[in-house]
Design an enzyme around this catalytic site. Structure first.
Site, PDB file in Angstrom:
ATOM      1  N   LYS A  37       6.913   8.983  -8.977  1.00 43.90           N
ATOM      2  CA  LYS A  37       7.127   7.534  -9.083  1.00 43.90           C
ATOM      3  C   LYS A  37       8.196   7.345 -10.150  1.00 43.90           C
ATOM      4  O   LYS A  37       7.899   7.057 -11.318  1.00 43.90           O
ATOM      5  CB  LYS A  37       5.817   6.843  -9.484  1.00 43.90           C
ATOM      6  CG  LYS A  37       5.910   5.330  -9.606  1.00 43.90           C
ATOM      7  CD  LYS A  37       5.813   4.643  -8.266  1.00 43.90           C
ATOM      8  CE  LYS A  37       5.736   3.122  -8.432  1.00 43.90           C
ATOM      9  NZ  LYS A  37       5.634   2.417  -7.143  1.00 43.90           N
ATOM     10  N   ASP A  90      -0.206   3.488 -10.457  1.00 47.69           N
ATOM     11  CA  ASP A  90       0.282   4.167  -9.262  1.00 47.69           C
ATOM     12  C   ASP A  90       0.707   5.596  -9.571  1.00 47.69           C
ATOM     13  O   ASP A  90       0.427   6.530  -8.802  1.00 47.69           O
ATOM     14  CB  ASP A  90       1.466   3.405  -8.664  1.00 47.69           C
ATOM     15  CG  ASP A  90       1.066   2.054  -8.093  1.00 47.69           C
ATOM     16  OD1 ASP A  90      -0.151   1.811  -7.935  1.00 47.69           O
ATOM     17  OD2 ASP A  90       1.956   1.238  -7.820  1.00 47.69           O
ATOM     18  N   GLY A 148       0.778  -1.232   0.000  1.00 47.36           N
ATOM     19  CA  GLY A 148       0.000   0.000   0.000  1.00 47.36           C
ATOM     20  C   GLY A 148       0.809   1.282   0.000  1.00 47.36           C
ATOM     21  O   GLY A 148       0.342   2.308   0.506  1.00 47.36           O
TER      22      GLY A 148
END
Length: 226
Positions: free
Chosen positions: A38, A55, A15
Site C-alpha cells: 500500500k 489497510d 473494498g
C-alpha cells in the site's frame, strides 16, 4: 513466473483492501508466496506509539512475505482525505518518481510469486496537481485488476474507469464484482451488463461477507495466479 498487479477501484470504499486480502489468501492456498503493498495511505491511527494505516496492516497480515511496515506503506498520511491535500497539510511532497521508487526498491529486494500494489481511492486520485496514482501504475507498467463495488451507480463508474485504464495504455487483466451492498437490487443483472460491456474478463464475484466470515474457496478464477 512472478505476477504483479495494481489493484484499482471504481471509487473509494469499494473494498479494494478486502479483495486484495482475499486474493493474497487464495494465492497462498495455492502454494504461492505473497506480498501486498500500500504505497500511499491516507488515514492513520496511533498504536503502541507507532502510526499506521488499517489497510496496510491488513495487507501485511495476509502476506506470506513479511516486511517492515515502512516497506509496505512508505507514504503514510494521517488524515483520511485526498492524498495530495493530506500531504500539503503535513508539508510533504508526493510524486510518481518517489512512490514508484519505493515500489521498485521492494520489488528488487523481495522475492514473492504474487504481488499486489493497492491504490488509494479511484483511478485518478491526485498525488499532486500534475500527477495521479494512475501514473504510478503506468510508470511501473503493472497490469490492473479493477474492483467494482456492486452498488447503485457502479455501471457508470466501472465503464469510465476501464476506459481510463485502457487510454493510459495499461492492460486491464480482469475485474472483480465485490458485493458490498447486501440489498442491491438486480445485482446479477448489473454483473451481467458489465460482463457484456467491459473488454476484460470477470475473474471473481466476492459475496457480501459478515464480520469474520470467510469467502468461498472458489470465488475467484485461479487463472489470475498463473
Amino acid at each position: 513466473m512472478r505476477k504483479r498487479y495494481f489493484i484499482a477501484g471504481t471509487d473509494t470504499d469499494v473494498g479494494k483492501t478486502k479483495v486484495s486480502e482475499m486474493l493474497l489468501t487464495r494465492a497462498g492456498q495455492l502454494g504461492l508466496s505473497t506480498l501486498g503493498l500500500k504505497p500511499v495511505a491516507a488515514g492513520a491511527e496511533q498504536i503502541d506509539d507507532h502510526w499506521s494505516n488499517e489497510d496496510a496492516r491488513a495487507l501485511m497480515a495476509a502476506s506470506s512475505v513479511k516486511l517492515d511496515y515502512a516497506q509496505v506503506n512508505p507514504v503514510l498520511l494521517k488524515q483520511p482525505i485526498a492524498p495530495h491535500i493530506a500531504a500539503h497539510q503535513e508539508q510533504k511532497r508526493l510524486s510518481v518518481q518517489t512512490v514508484s521508487g519505493y515500489c521498485r526498491g521492494t520489488f528488487m529486494t523481495t522475492q514473492a510469486d504474487f504481488v499486489l500494489v493497492e491504490g488509494a481511492g479511484g483511478w485518478r486520485v491526485p498525488l499532486n496537481f500534475n500527477e495521479t496514482l494512475a501514473d504510478v501504475a503506468k510508470d511501473l507498467q503493472l497490469d490492473v485488476i479493477l474492483v467494482v463495488g456492486m452498488k447503485l451507480g457502479c455501471l457508470n463508474h466501472a465503464l469510465l474507469t476501464a476506459e481510463a485504464i485502457e487510454r493510459d495504455g495499461l492492460k486491464l487483466a480482469g475485474w472483480i464484482a465485490n458485493c458490498i451492498d447486501p440489498e442491491m437490487a438486480v445485482r446479477n443483472e448489473n454483473i451481467q451488463t458489465l460482463q457484456r460491456m467491459l473488454r476484460a474478463p470477470l475473474i471473481g464475484v466476492l459475496p457480501y461477507q459478515n464480520e469474520g466470515e470467510d469467502a468461498p474457496e472458489n470465488w475467484v478464477n485461479p487463472a489470475i495466479f498463473a
